[in-house]
Design an enzyme around this catalytic site. Structure first.
Site, mmCIF file in Angstrom:
data_model
loop_
_atom_site.group_PDB
_atom_site.id
_atom_site.type_symbol
_atom_site.label_atom_id
_atom_site.label_comp_id
_atom_site.label_asym_id
_atom_site.label_seq_id
_atom_site.Cartn_x
_atom_site.Cartn_y
_atom_site.Cartn_z
ATOM 1 N N ASP A 156 -6.645 3.570 -33.775
ATOM 2 C CA ASP A 156 -8.026 3.134 -33.877
ATOM 3 C C ASP A 156 -8.537 3.039 -32.435
ATOM 4 O O ASP A 156 -7.754 3.086 -31.481
ATOM 5 C CB ASP A 156 -8.089 1.778 -34.585
ATOM 6 C CG ASP A 156 -9.477 1.167 -34.567
ATOM 7 O OD1 ASP A 156 -10.444 1.892 -34.858
ATOM 8 O OD2 ASP A 156 -9.584 -0.028 -34.235
ATOM 9 N N ASP A 208 -6.808 -2.632 -35.778
ATOM 10 C CA ASP A 208 -7.111 -4.068 -35.731
ATOM 11 C C ASP A 208 -8.049 -4.528 -36.838
ATOM 12 O O ASP A 208 -8.013 -5.683 -37.236
ATOM 13 C CB ASP A 208 -7.764 -4.417 -34.383
ATOM 14 C CG ASP A 208 -9.188 -3.899 -34.297
ATOM 15 O OD1 ASP A 208 -10.131 -4.706 -34.405
ATOM 16 O OD2 ASP A 208 -9.371 -2.683 -34.155
ATOM 17 N N ASP A 243 -11.863 0.960 -31.086
ATOM 18 C CA ASP A 243 -12.404 -0.334 -30.677
ATOM 19 C C ASP A 243 -11.406 -1.458 -30.915
ATOM 20 O O ASP A 243 -10.840 -1.591 -32.005
ATOM 21 C CB ASP A 243 -13.695 -0.638 -31.446
ATOM 22 C CG ASP A 243 -14.827 0.304 -31.065
ATOM 23 O OD1 ASP A 243 -14.912 0.688 -29.888
ATOM 24 O OD2 ASP A 243 -15.630 0.655 -31.950
ATOM 25 N N ASP A 303 -19.565 -0.124 -29.451
ATOM 26 C CA ASP A 303 -20.947 -0.266 -29.913
ATOM 27 C C ASP A 303 -21.580 -1.538 -29.348
ATOM 28 O O ASP A 303 -22.677 -1.516 -28.781
ATOM 29 C CB ASP A 303 -21.000 -0.318 -31.443
ATOM 30 C CG ASP A 303 -20.776 1.037 -32.091
ATOM 31 O OD1 ASP A 303 -21.155 2.057 -31.483
ATOM 32 O OD2 ASP A 303 -20.231 1.075 -33.206
ATOM 33 N N ASP A 351 -14.287 4.463 -36.276
ATOM 34 C CA ASP A 351 -15.662 4.353 -36.753
ATOM 35 C C ASP A 351 -16.631 4.126 -35.588
ATOM 36 O O ASP A 351 -17.757 3.686 -35.798
ATOM 37 C CB ASP A 351 -15.780 3.211 -37.772
ATOM 38 C CG ASP A 351 -17.026 3.330 -38.633
ATOM 39 O OD1 ASP A 351 -17.630 4.418 -38.658
ATOM 40 O OD2 ASP A 351 -17.408 2.326 -39.276
#
Length: 242
Positions: free
Chosen positions: A11, A179, A13, A22, A97
């Site tokens: 992942d 996470d 972030d 973001d 994402d």
């Protein structure tokens, strides 16, 4: 080069980087108030695209956004873990994402882009007016209907596609690092010979603790870049000795 059958999925972030890309841009480019006004109105992916529209209307350039992203914290031991895993022959991928522009900008800044064979995330483009656009990875027509993931990206579906793309002869072993809530679905797609590395104290870790019987993969928690590096290299070495 003994890790060729090891697929490591990060992942981004709060896993690969130590913040949320973001929110980093929103905060550091002065959009917090504007963001808060729209947070409950728009889905996240559309909200981030709207933030880019606002920055463009303020005269902020793509280059300024990139410069902001270069200051996102990334633990030096996470960097060395990525480089070591790549040098050992592992196949490193990012499933996130966040979005293509943010991830590629940060990886290139730290000279890590060479380490990843694939980045699966929300695509971006700079339009003719110089505005950064952010689009969903899945359109609604292709969304799988998963109730664990946001409609723009089902990471579980992505993991299934990655596994299907590997030949039977490769007998790939997966290590998944994440996470957040969106990392729970792909974690459930892992097999008994795979590993998951949830970040301690974050939503994925909490969810795995609350219902461990649903998990097939072996779980190894971590808290910071030092622990990430130590555990990841140990798991790679363990797989390669089996």
């Amino acid at each position: 080069m003994f890790g060729t059958n090891v697929v490591i999925v990060f992942d981004f972030d709060r896993t690969l980087i130590d913040d949320d890309s973001d929110r980093w841009v929103v905060h550091n480019m002065g959009l917090t108030h504007f963001f808060n006004n729209l947070r409950l109105i728009l889905p996240w992916n559309a909200l981030m695209d709207r933030m880019m529209e606002e920055l463009h209307s303020q005269g902020k350039t793509v280059e300024q956004i990139a410069e902001c992203l270069k200051h996102v914290p990334l633990h030096p031991r996470t960097i060395s873990a990525i480089e070591s895993a790549h040098d050992l022959g592992c196949d490193l991928k990012i499933v996130s994402d966040a979005n293509q522009f943010y991830i590629e900008t940060i990886l290139k800044h730290h000279r890590l882009d060479r380490c990843f064979s694939e980045i699966i995330t929300n695509p971006t483009m700079v339009d003719g007016d110089g505005r950064l656009r952010i689009f969903p990875y899945h359109d609604m027509a292709s969304f799988c209907g998963c109730n664990l993931c946001p409609p723009n990206l089902c990471k579980g579906l992505v993991i299934e596609k990655i596994r299907a793309s590997r030949s039977e002869k490769e007998k790939s072993r997966f290590i998944y690092l994440g996470d957040g809530r969106g990392d729970y679905c792909p974690t459930l797609k892992l097999d008994r010979r795979d590993y998951v590395m949830p970040r301690k104290g974050f939503p994925l870790w909490d969810r795995l603790l609350s219902n461990p019987n649903l998990l097939k993969a072996e779980c190894h928690e971590w808290s910071n870049g030092e622990e990430l590096e130590s555990i990841l290299i140990q798991l790679i070495e363990k797989i390669c000795k089996e």
